[in-house]
Design a protein around this motif. Sequence first.
Motif, PDB file in Angstrom:
ATOM      1  N   GLY A 259      10.720  22.049  -2.955  1.00  0.00           N
ATOM      2  CA  GLY A 259       9.945  21.003  -2.172  1.00  0.00           C
ATOM      3  C   GLY A 259       9.930  19.438  -2.964  1.00  0.00           C
ATOM      4  O   GLY A 259       9.925  19.325  -4.038  1.00  0.00           O
ATOM      5  N   MET A 260       9.765  18.440  -1.973  1.00  0.00           N
ATOM      6  CA  MET A 260      10.091  17.070  -2.528  1.00  0.00           C
ATOM      7  C   MET A 260       9.280  16.241  -1.306  1.00  0.00           C
ATOM      8  O   MET A 260       9.705  16.168  -0.333  1.00  0.00           O
ATOM      9  CB  MET A 260      11.576  16.497  -2.636  1.00  0.00           C
ATOM     10  N   GLU A 261       8.202  15.576  -1.973  1.00  0.00           N
ATOM     11  CA  GLU A 261       7.432  14.793  -0.809  1.00  0.00           C
ATOM     12  C   GLU A 261       7.104  13.558  -1.649  1.00  0.00           C
ATOM     13  O   GLU A 261       6.693  13.665  -2.760  1.00  0.00           O
ATOM     14  CB  GLU A 261       6.034  15.444  -0.793  1.00  0.00           C
ATOM     15  N   ILE A 262       7.206  12.422  -0.803  1.00  0.00           N
ATOM     16  CA  ILE A 262       6.999  11.263  -1.274  1.00  0.00           C
ATOM     17  C   ILE A 262       5.631  10.830  -0.529  1.00  0.00           C
ATOM     18  O   ILE A 262       5.473  11.015   0.761  1.00  0.00           O
ATOM     19  CB  ILE A 262       7.886  10.023  -1.002  1.00  0.00           C
ATOM     20  N   MET A 263       4.715   9.972  -1.180  1.00  0.00           N
ATOM     21  CA  MET A 263       3.402   9.469  -0.494  1.00  0.00           C
ATOM     22  C   MET A 263       3.236   7.953  -0.819  1.00  0.00           C
ATOM     23  O   MET A 263       3.712   7.588  -2.156  1.00  0.00           O
ATOM     24  CB  MET A 263       2.226  10.225  -1.000  1.00  0.00           C
ATOM     25  N   ASP A 264       2.992   6.949   0.240  1.00  0.00           N
ATOM     26  CA  ASP A 264       3.066   5.455  -0.320  1.00  0.00           C
ATOM     27  C   ASP A 264       1.378   5.316  -0.576  1.00  0.00           C
ATOM     28  O   ASP A 264       0.692   6.339  -0.407  1.00  0.00           O
ATOM     29  CB  ASP A 264       3.450   4.768   0.973  1.00  0.00           C
ATOM     30  N   ARG A 265       1.257   4.146  -1.044  1.00  0.00           N
ATOM     31  CA  ARG A 265       0.062   3.905  -1.723  1.00  0.00           C
ATOM     32  C   ARG A 265      -0.970   4.001  -1.036  1.00  0.00           C
ATOM     33  O   ARG A 265      -1.932   4.757  -1.455  1.00  0.00           O
ATOM     34  CB  ARG A 265       0.192   2.173  -2.069  1.00  0.00           C
ATOM     35  N   PRO A 266      -1.166   3.755   0.472  1.00  0.00           N
ATOM     36  CA  PRO A 266      -2.367   4.097   1.148  1.00  0.00           C
ATOM     37  C   PRO A 266      -2.564   5.464   1.226  1.00  0.00           C
ATOM     38  O   PRO A 266      -3.715   6.082   1.535  1.00  0.00           O
ATOM     39  CB  PRO A 266      -2.048   3.516   2.638  1.00  0.00           C
ATOM     40  N   ALA A 267      -1.596   6.343   1.459  1.00  0.00           N
ATOM     41  CA  ALA A 267      -1.620   7.627   1.348  1.00  0.00           C
ATOM     42  C   ALA A 267      -2.074   8.444   0.218  1.00  0.00           C
ATOM     43  O   ALA A 267      -3.224   9.260   0.157  1.00  0.00           O
ATOM     44  CB  ALA A 267      -0.169   8.374   1.886  1.00  0.00           C
ATOM     45  N   ILE A 268      -1.725   7.813  -0.737  1.00  0.00           N
ATOM     46  CA  ILE A 268      -1.946   8.320  -2.274  1.00  0.00           C
ATOM     47  C   ILE A 268      -3.908   7.941  -2.266  1.00  0.00           C
ATOM     48  O   ILE A 268      -4.484   8.808  -2.626  1.00  0.00           O
ATOM     49  CB  ILE A 268      -1.207   7.444  -3.233  1.00  0.00           C
ATOM     50  N   TYR A 373       0.788  -5.202  15.073  1.00  0.00           N
ATOM     51  CA  TYR A 373       0.044  -4.455  15.927  1.00  0.00           C
ATOM     52  C   TYR A 373      -1.830  -4.735  15.188  1.00  0.00           C
ATOM     53  O   TYR A 373      -2.426  -3.900  15.951  1.00  0.00           O
ATOM     54  CB  TYR A 373       0.080  -2.991  16.058  1.00  0.00           C
ATOM     55  N   SER A 374      -1.662  -5.276  14.098  1.00  0.00           N
ATOM     56  CA  SER A 374      -3.122  -5.125  13.319  1.00  0.00           C
ATOM     57  C   SER A 374      -3.730  -3.817  13.247  1.00  0.00           C
ATOM     58  O   SER A 374      -4.552  -3.639  13.286  1.00  0.00           O
ATOM     59  CB  SER A 374      -4.054  -5.988  13.926  1.00  0.00           C
ATOM     60  N   LEU A 375      -2.884  -2.844  13.036  1.00  0.00           N
ATOM     61  CA  LEU A 375      -3.242  -1.627  12.702  1.00  0.00           C
ATOM     62  C   LEU A 375      -2.659  -0.977  11.472  1.00  0.00           C
ATOM     63  O   LEU A 375      -1.470  -1.299  11.158  1.00  0.00           O
ATOM     64  CB  LEU A 375      -2.679  -0.505  13.869  1.00  0.00           C
ATOM     65  N   GLY A 376      -3.614  -0.170  10.676  1.00  0.00           N
ATOM     66  CA  GLY A 376      -3.012   0.287   9.416  1.00  0.00           C
ATOM     67  C   GLY A 376      -2.158   1.495   9.616  1.00  0.00           C
ATOM     68  O   GLY A 376      -2.171   2.242  10.308  1.00  0.00           O
ATOM     69  N   ILE A 377      -1.509   1.742   8.644  1.00  0.00           N
ATOM     70  CA  ILE A 377      -0.578   2.822   8.365  1.00  0.00           C
ATOM     71  C   ILE A 377      -0.415   3.498   7.011  1.00  0.00           C
ATOM     72  O   ILE A 377      -0.523   2.514   6.013  1.00  0.00           O
ATOM     73  CB  ILE A 377       0.880   2.412   8.868  1.00  0.00           C
ATOM     74  N   ALA A 378      -0.275   4.783   7.083  1.00  0.00           N
ATOM     75  CA  ALA A 378       0.007   5.498   5.772  1.00  0.00           C
ATOM     76  C   ALA A 378       1.039   6.353   5.778  1.00  0.00           C
ATOM     77  O   ALA A 378       1.254   6.812   6.893  1.00  0.00           O
ATOM     78  CB  ALA A 378      -1.113   6.248   5.227  1.00  0.00           C
ATOM     79  N   ASN A 379       1.825   6.636   4.971  1.00  0.00           N
ATOM     80  CA  ASN A 379       3.032   7.376   5.136  1.00  0.00           C
ATOM     81  C   ASN A 379       3.119   8.696   4.052  1.00  0.00           C
ATOM     82  O   ASN A 379       2.511   8.313   2.895  1.00  0.00           O
ATOM     83  CB  ASN A 379       4.173   6.450   4.768  1.00  0.00           C
ATOM     84  N   VAL A 380       3.331   9.720   4.524  1.00  0.00           N
ATOM     85  CA  VAL A 380       3.728  10.923   3.789  1.00  0.00           C
ATOM     86  C   VAL A 380       5.086  11.403   4.397  1.00  0.00           C
ATOM     87  O   VAL A 380       5.578  11.154   5.474  1.00  0.00           O
ATOM     88  CB  VAL A 380       2.937  12.026   3.925  1.00  0.00           C
ATOM     89  N   PHE A 381       6.154  11.862   3.587  1.00  0.00           N
ATOM     90  CA  PHE A 381       7.493  11.783   3.619  1.00  0.00           C
ATOM     91  C   PHE A 381       7.976  13.242   2.856  1.00  0.00           C
ATOM     92  O   PHE A 381       7.780  13.448   1.898  1.00  0.00           O
ATOM     93  CB  PHE A 381       8.152  10.331   3.180  1.00  0.00           C
ATOM     94  N   HIS A 382       8.795  13.892   3.818  1.00  0.00           N
ATOM     95  CA  HIS A 382       9.350  15.223   3.376  1.00  0.00           C
ATOM     96  C   HIS A 382      10.677  14.449   2.826  1.00  0.00           C
ATOM     97  O   HIS A 382      11.750  14.337   3.574  1.00  0.00           O
ATOM     98  CB  HIS A 382       9.608  16.126   4.397  1.00  0.00           C
TER      99      HIS A 382
END
Lengths: 495, 387
Positions: A259-268, A373-382
């Motif tokens: 498995g290999m996963e990346i999370m960006d700052r908001p998700a972390i 869009y003035s909406l927040g976003i968080a990213n998790v990534f396989h």
Amino acid sequence: MQVPKPDDDIVARRSDIITAMRSILSGEGVIVDESELAAYECDGLTAVKQLPLIVVLPETTEQVSQVLQYCHQAGVKIVPRGAGTSLSGGATPLGDAITLGMMKFNRILETDYENRCVVTQPGVTNLSITQAVQADGFYFAPDPSSQIACSIGGNVAENAGGVHCLKYGVTTNNLLGVKMVLMDGEVITIGGKQFDDAGYDLLGLVTGSEGLLGVITEIIVKIIPTPETAKAVLVGFPSNEQAGQCVASIIGAGIIPGGMEIMDRPAIKAAEEFVHAGYPLDVESLLIVELDGPKAEVDYLIERVEKIAKKEGATSSRTSQNEEERLLFWAGRKAAFPAIGRLSPDYLCMDGTIPRNKLPEILARMQKMSEHYSLGIANVFHAGDGNLHPLIMFDANKPGELEGATNFGMDILRACVEVGGVLTGEHGVGVEKRDLMGEMFSEDDLDQQERVKCAFDEQALLNPGKVFPQLKGCAELNSLDARQVELKFPNLPRF
Amino acid sequence: MSEIMKPTTPEQVAEAVTWAASTATPLEIMGAGSKRKLGAPVVAEHQLHTTALSGIKLYEPEELVMSAGAGTPLGEIEAALKQSNQRLAFEPSDMGPLFGEASEIATIGGAIAANLAGPRRIWSGAARDHFLGFTMANGRGELIKGGGRVVKNVTGFDLCKLLAGSYGTLGVMTEVTFKILPSSEESRTLIISGCTAQSAVKAMNKALAMPFEISGAAYATERALLRIEGPSVSVAYKAEGLAKVLDEFGTVSVVGGSESKQIWTDIRDISAFAKASEKQIWRLSVPPSKGAEVAEQLSNQFSGEFILDWGGALVWLALDPTEDAHAQVVREAADKTGGHATLYRASEAVRQSVPVFHPRAGAVSVVTSRLKGAFDPKGILNPGRMG
């Protein structure tokens, strides 16, 4: 994302339909009261709600066959449903369709170690299959995050993935056979305990067909030996580019992690506040790499991964010292969705897949969209397989935010297609991404897919309104005279 | 007059098929023709070869993906992959010699159209499991694309699966995209000599229950063969672990290097049967636990020879030629296991009278012919090849 207006003619026949269903299924197998139907008004895509005409809960293949046969003759639509965890609206009801719930098919029928497979009914949860064989050293590899709740039938319908796909494949690579009821009530068996079938690969076609081709009543899945050991490394990077480059270098070195996963700052940040997994909070990007396999191999490879990470500019790196710590590393990632749920009243989870090296570009574009869009976003990534899960945060009670979030999501998916990716990696098209199919496919491409649908379900009674923007009639699709053709031998190299 | 068309662009393929559809002219579709004698004989006025649709279009080693013209020789692809220590993990066999054709002529399109899978199938799957996307001309002469270039993709129906193993009966693939994987640092073979097929399958069953990612489990010439791959340190570890549990089945020896490689090339291409060119060859796909039993029964009954692969799930059976190829008995034996039997090699005359692929009954055959119609309404692409 709107549910089509019900056909008044069908709604007017509701009591006849109920009578017919009650002649096939006993008392509680037919649900007609509005209060009880409410439990089925949506699946995991909660933004779209609609009461089904009625719900039926068959228990045998024979009953499913009779229900479908009746619907085929009476021209009544069917929406198949497993555990209702679809994130794309694969089981979104229709006001003029019977929702066919499969959760009474809840037994594992056979565990067969000589042939390394499990024969199961479709309403069994994904995790139950592994639980049934793990004491004997085996497991079922696909592990969608919803594995505690989602049904194996739904996994087949959506071709579900999970975090271990790069090494172990998705559902279609771990499936051996199914029993399926066709729309006219015929029951067919596809595949078996052997590795392939005579003729066309119907099993491969049916997997991921989102309930448009038939209703599956029995499933044979492959099981594989549980890896001897697994270790995970938690690596922090000052930028998403570096995390992405590290993934490329690991694969380039010939290593295929489990498995290999990346999370960006908001998700972390969200995950750490929720689970306290010990994630570093001073990094832009967090990469989890898990190696599994024979002990000697894992020890050797984990060292190589640590070295590669260092070379790629990791600012922090921690390797799990025991099983407890490894699970803790994953706990944060696995709780990413609910963690975002704590920060935002509502969120939309997208599911595009991109060529991995386009990650920095896509993340930068998402950041711009987020501002727009003035909406927040968080990213998790396989990270291993390029499957993105951007989580768009919004508040449905604030006017315009649901619409904004939906448009934001559509923009992300268009961008995924633009960079050479696809609309959906594992959640399915459903109703959610139906209208975007034209971004990826030409009219000819879509017509070809719809002709496949026609080969199974001419009247388009099975799960209508899903996957395709608008079904043309089968007669129109199959007519040949629309094309103008030259009747002269083609002018091309010949010998 | 019969012509051979060798289009050089997808548009030319579309043009040729459009013409054939409008005039209801059957076409025989092929790559290099190495497996042309596999399947029922195709009666077609013209041939359409994909060999001029050749060349690697995209190769990104770190993305584990390659795109190539359907007519690209497998040798060219494998040579390019070798540069980056990568390979086609489904280990496509070279069936040319088995059918009396040259070796090393097969194309990637042909490998996918026949859904080839070598011994590594037990761990890595078949061509279908690595086939990510395509462009093809359907039987209406329209250029259609399906799938994509990423490994995780559930957008629309998975038409790749339908095309893999369709033997050119649904469309003419012009470009294909597929997944690739790193090669192993090392590969070794454990050999248990002098054992029966039944005991070999028991040994393989025991080995395949171990967490050693075994990538080959075969039986030939009274030897059970198990392949282990990976980093050297891991291969040594696995060899030791396996030898311990396999002790009870006989003396275990280990070979590596080119000797190990040759063993698996021979199993992959059933080289032993390629040499016996007069024999009829059956391919039975059965549950792994049934392989030895079925193989022994049929080879005893008809004084044949057999090779087992895929831990017993694949039976290659070579029999002395007869007019009916013993089809009824072979198919009944396969049916009893829940599996199926393909008459893989036989003369044209025999393939004309005996169905090559296991006949499917009832609703499955109805769906099959509707699917054929959905792609090729005029029935002009390799008509009759799959029965």
